[in-house]
Design a protein around this motif. Structure first.
Motif, PDB file in Angstrom:
ATOM      1  N   PRO A 127       0.796  -1.235   0.000  1.00 17.68           N
ATOM      2  CA  PRO A 127       0.000   0.000   0.000  1.00 17.68           C
ATOM      3  C   PRO A 127       0.830   1.286   0.000  1.00 17.68           C
ATOM      4  O   PRO A 127       0.395   2.292  -0.566  1.00 17.68           O
ATOM      5  N   ILE A 185      -5.266  -7.651   2.222  1.00 16.87           N
ATOM      6  CA  ILE A 185      -4.722  -6.440   2.797  1.00 16.87           C
ATOM      7  C   ILE A 185      -4.644  -6.530   4.311  1.00 16.87           C
ATOM      8  O   ILE A 185      -3.733  -5.967   4.938  1.00 16.87           O
ATOM      9  N   GLN A 217      -1.524  -8.356   5.125  1.00 11.78           N
ATOM     10  CA  GLN A 217      -0.401  -7.458   4.870  1.00 11.78           C
ATOM     11  C   GLN A 217      -0.227  -6.473   6.025  1.00 11.78           C
ATOM     12  O   GLN A 217       0.897  -6.243   6.497  1.00 11.78           O
ATOM     13  N   GLU A 218      -1.330  -5.890   6.477  1.00 12.93           N
ATOM     14  CA  GLU A 218      -1.270  -4.927   7.574  1.00 12.93           C
ATOM     15  C   GLU A 218      -0.766  -5.579   8.854  1.00 12.93           C
ATOM     16  O   GLU A 218       0.059  -5.004   9.574  1.00 12.93           O
TER      17      GLU A 218
END
Length: 420
Positions: free
Chosen positions: A278, A329, A332-333
């Motif tokens: 991101p 996501i 990923q975070e």
């Protein structure tokens, strides 16, 4: 042959020849929920677990390279009376604790080194001391096991960090004294505190400074490294002959896991990098800026599409490997939060990272990296020379909670030249 190691780092991935570590000690345990935020922690670490995890990291590195401990190096230089007096005087002046100066100078070097790192208990024999909410006259250096930030090897110099938070200033003072006076390390230091311009606005921390190649620096700017700090680096680079490029990546101020560039971008191999998608790859408001320097002059400052594209255009094509994988996501975070993008290279295609970030490791494996359990390396069950590309997966359930990964906990002082 001399045992002195001369500092020189011209890449993030060259075979490691020397690294400075600091095994966390009582300074990490000397914390409460009330002072954790002041110490830049979001949580309180279990020291006994953190010590074992860091011990594993050190044991792995001892199999690969020469390691130095901050406390040992500090103890050695404190045997020199002039150094001892100067360092103690500077620390007491900086932290406004001049009354304890004489008692510190009376300590033998080993005990003084310990107290300068772990803190000096507050004397409760006065009414002021008795009523104080503080426990220490000289606060512990809770963050010192992240040795990357207070000093950084940049080419043939060591750049002394100018820390964004006063609680960490003593780390830089200690590291500068070590590099200037150690009998084991030969180096030339640069200290931004000596700058005549914008000295109060300059901050530089090692987690934001990546030596990509002999002619390319990649630097993050955000909460910990200011644009004035990068201007200081530009001024020093301008003294070098030839062409140089500085790629600047803006970073978010929140969440706290984005404090340094190496939490969203690290170099893994000649042709691969680890990215947090991101921030690094996706369109967003955080600019990538290229500064081109030619024979002492800034020729151009211009915005770029993103960091990876910019490096490709500079003749450094890199295939991104995604922190947390590509699919989710939320994953990923979560893995970025626990330093999933923060890898330390011991050689081209040979890196160390946390075992807890399983989706990131799966992504690494799909990109040709063998995943190796750190304890197998320590126990001698695996020979690293048998593998061309690998990730050594270290334990990190507690260490990651301190807010950093393998790169944060290592300060390389010498690497071999990379055959690009």
């Amino acid at each position: 042959m001399s045992n002195i190691i001369e500092t020189k780092v011209c890449s993030e991935i060259g075979d490691i020849e020397g690294v400075i570590l600091h095994t966390p000690g009582s300074e990490v345990e000397n914390m409460t929920p009330g002072n954790a935020e002041r110490a830049l922690y979001s949580d309180i670490l279990n020291l006994s677990v953190a010590e074992q995890e860091y011990k594993q990291l050190k044991q792995v590195l001892n199999k690969i390279t020469k390691t130095f401990e901050v406390k040992d190096l500090l103890t050695e230089i404190l045997e020199i009376n002039e150094v001892k007096e100067s360092l103690v005087n500077n620390i007491c002046k900086s932290e406004n604790v001049k009354p304890i100066k004489s008692s510190l100078l009376s300590l033998e070097s080993g005990e003084l080194a310990r107290q300068l790192i772990e803190g000096v208990p507050l004397n409760k024999t006065t009414l002021t001391g008795f009523l104080s909410d503080e426990r220490n006259a000289l606060r512990p250096l809770h963050n010192f096991f992240f040795t990357r930030d207070a000093s950084m090897s940049v080419y043939d110099h060591v750049l002394i960090g100018k820390m964004a938070n006063k609680v960490r200033e003593r780390e830089s003072m200690v590291m500068e004294a070590i590099f200037n006076h150690s009998s084991k390390i030969k180096s030339k230091t640069l200290n931004p505190s000596s700058s005549k311009h914008h000295k109060d606005e300059i901050t530089i921390e090692g987690g934001d400074v990546l030596v990509a190649r002999e002619d390319i620096l990649v630097i993050g700017t955000g909460l910990r490294t200011t644009t004035q700090g990068i201007d200081f680096i530009i001024k020093k680079i301008k003294k070098n002959k030839g062409k140089h490029s500085i790629v600047v990546q803006q970073l978010p101020s929140k969440p706290e896991s984005f404090i340094h560039l190496d939490m969203v971008f690290t170099l893994l191999d000649r042709d691969k990098c680890m990215v947090y998608d991101p921030i690094i790859m996706q369109p967003n408001k955080y600019q990538t800026i290229l500064i081109s320097i030619d024979n002492g002059k800034v020729k151009k400052i211009e915005k770029q599409s993103n960091l990876v594209d910019c490096l490709r255009d500079l003749g450094m094509p890199l295939e991104p490997v995604y922190c947390g994988g590509k699919k989710d996501i939320w994953i990923q975070e979560r893995e970025q939060w626990h330093s999933g993008a923060n890898f330390f290279a011991v050689g081209p295609g040979k890196v160390i990272g946390y075992a807890r970030n399983v989706y990131t490791l799966e992504e690494m494996n799909s990109n040709g990296f063998e995943i190796i359990d750190a304890q197998s390396v320590v126990d001698g069950k695996i020979q690293l020379s048998d593998y061309e590309k690998y990730v050594i997966a270290i334990n990190g359930s507690e260490l990651a909670r301190g807010g950093g990964g393998a790169r944060c906990m290592t300060m390389p002082i010498r690497r071999k030249k990379v055959d690009w």
